[in-house]
Design a protein around this motif. Structure first.
Motif, PDB file in Angstrom:
ATOM      1  N   LYS A  79       5.182   5.938  -3.462  1.00 48.53           N
ATOM      2  CA  LYS A  79       4.763   5.546  -2.123  1.00 48.53           C
ATOM      3  C   LYS A  79       5.853   5.923  -1.119  1.00 48.53           C
ATOM      4  O   LYS A  79       6.949   6.338  -1.504  1.00 48.53           O
ATOM      5  CB  LYS A  79       4.475   4.042  -2.076  1.00 48.53           C
ATOM      6  N   SER A  80       5.563   5.752   0.153  1.00 52.96           N
ATOM      7  CA  SER A  80       6.528   6.118   1.198  1.00 52.96           C
ATOM      8  C   SER A  80       6.784   4.927   2.105  1.00 52.96           C
ATOM      9  O   SER A  80       5.946   4.023   2.226  1.00 52.96           O
ATOM     10  CB  SER A  80       6.009   7.299   2.019  1.00 52.96           C
ATOM     11  N   ASP A 106      -0.233   1.778   6.657  1.00 51.08           N
ATOM     12  CA  ASP A 106      -1.169   0.934   5.910  1.00 51.08           C
ATOM     13  C   ASP A 106      -0.776  -0.532   5.973  1.00 51.08           C
ATOM     14  O   ASP A 106      -1.624  -1.410   5.768  1.00 51.08           O
ATOM     15  CB  ASP A 106      -1.227   1.384   4.441  1.00 51.08           C
ATOM     16  N   GLN A 155       7.341   4.168  -7.128  1.00 47.45           N
ATOM     17  CA  GLN A 155       5.902   4.033  -7.343  1.00 47.45           C
ATOM     18  C   GLN A 155       5.114   5.172  -6.705  1.00 47.45           C
ATOM     19  O   GLN A 155       3.882   5.167  -6.728  1.00 47.45           O
ATOM     20  CB  GLN A 155       5.415   2.702  -6.771  1.00 47.45           C
ATOM     21  N   PRO A 197       0.820  -1.221   0.000  1.00 45.10           N
ATOM     22  CA  PRO A 197       0.000   0.000   0.000  1.00 45.10           C
ATOM     23  C   PRO A 197       0.849   1.266   0.000  1.00 45.10           C
ATOM     24  O   PRO A 197       2.073   1.232  -0.160  1.00 45.10           O
ATOM     25  CB  PRO A 197      -0.821  -0.141   1.286  1.00 45.10           C
ATOM     26  N   GLU A 198       0.179   2.410   0.219  1.00 45.66           N
ATOM     27  CA  GLU A 198       0.832   3.710   0.062  1.00 45.66           C
ATOM     28  C   GLU A 198       1.881   3.984   1.137  1.00 45.66           C
ATOM     29  O   GLU A 198       2.959   4.489   0.848  1.00 45.66           O
ATOM     30  CB  GLU A 198      -0.227   4.812   0.085  1.00 45.66           C
ATOM     31  N   ARG A 199       1.596   3.648   2.374  1.00 45.38           N
ATOM     32  CA  ARG A 199       2.494   3.989   3.486  1.00 45.38           C
ATOM     33  C   ARG A 199       2.849   2.714   4.234  1.00 45.38           C
ATOM     34  O   ARG A 199       1.970   2.024   4.756  1.00 45.38           O
ATOM     35  CB  ARG A 199       1.827   4.989   4.419  1.00 45.38           C
TER      36      ARG A 199
END
Length: 225
Positions: free
Chosen positions: A131-132, A186, A129, A93-95
């Motif tokens: 994201k972090s 996430d 991508q 996911p994003e984080r």
């Protein structure tokens, strides 16, 4: 008079120096015997170390096989672990909070190096991508290798973790991660080594997502409390 004495001394020095001959003789029987005994003592110590290592390895293998059955529920909840080699990490996911498992002491081979290498690859892939990712390191060796170029990503580190691990230790580490804000991400990605045999091992990563959701996404539907 001083000039004559200096000339005589200058002529005498070469004659004295020519008599000094550096000779190198063979070792005596006693020296050879002492060296043989020293080598035999080293062999005995090495043999003892091999026996101790074999006993420790057997104990670790027994504990690992016993723990596999108790970890099967984690695969049902979060899916099986994935091989880190050649992974793209697109499913993350994003984080994300990455938790690499390393050791506090140096080990033979690249046990700690491979873990940090895959952690760096995961960070780079996520950033590409959009994201972090942050890192919570377990083990002093991993911390030393990652903080050289990725110090800004390290949010916490745990060192002097006792071995072998057990449920109590895992619970304490999980509590520290949660207290440090792991629940705000996430997903938590655990990066670890998997034992194959005495000479090889593989790196896997396990994705753990928050147990929250509604309807079909609600977790633990198959369990009753």
């Amino acid at each position: 008079m001083i000039g004559i004495a200096a000339q005589r001394l200058a002529r005498a020095v070469p004659r004295v120096a020519s008599r000094v001959v550096i000779t190198r003789g063979m070792a005596t029987e006693k020296q050879i015997w002492n060296q043989i005994q020293s080598t035999k003592n080293i062999q005995k110590i090495t043999s003892s170390m091999k026996m101790v290592s074999a006993a420790k390895l057997k104990g670790d293998e027994s504990r690992r096989l016993t723990a596999i059955a108790f970890n099967s529920w984690a695969d049902a909840l979060n899916g099986p672990p994935k091989l880190a080699e050649d992974a793209t990490f697109e499913e993350l996911p994003e984080r994300v909070l990455i938790v690499p498992l390393s050791s506090d002491k140096g080990l033979c081979g690249g046990i700690n190096t491979f873990i940090t290498r895959h952690t760096k690859t995961c960070i780079a892939s996520l950033e590409a991508q959009g994201k972090s990712a942050d890192v919570a390191i377990i083990g002093d060796k991993g911390r030393g290798q990652l903080r050289r170029l990725h110090a800004d990503y390290i949010k916490m580190s745990l060192t002097e973790v006792e071995s072998p691990g057990n449920y109590t230790l895992a619970g304490a580490i999980a509590s520290d991660l949660i207290a440090s804000g792991a629940g705000d991400y996430d997903a938590v990605v655990i990066m670890y080594n998997a034992f194959k045999n005495k000479g090889s091992y593989e790196q896997f990563y396990k994705v753990i997502k928050p147990f929250s959701g509604q309807g079909e996404d609600e977790p633990l539907l198959a369990y009753e409390f």
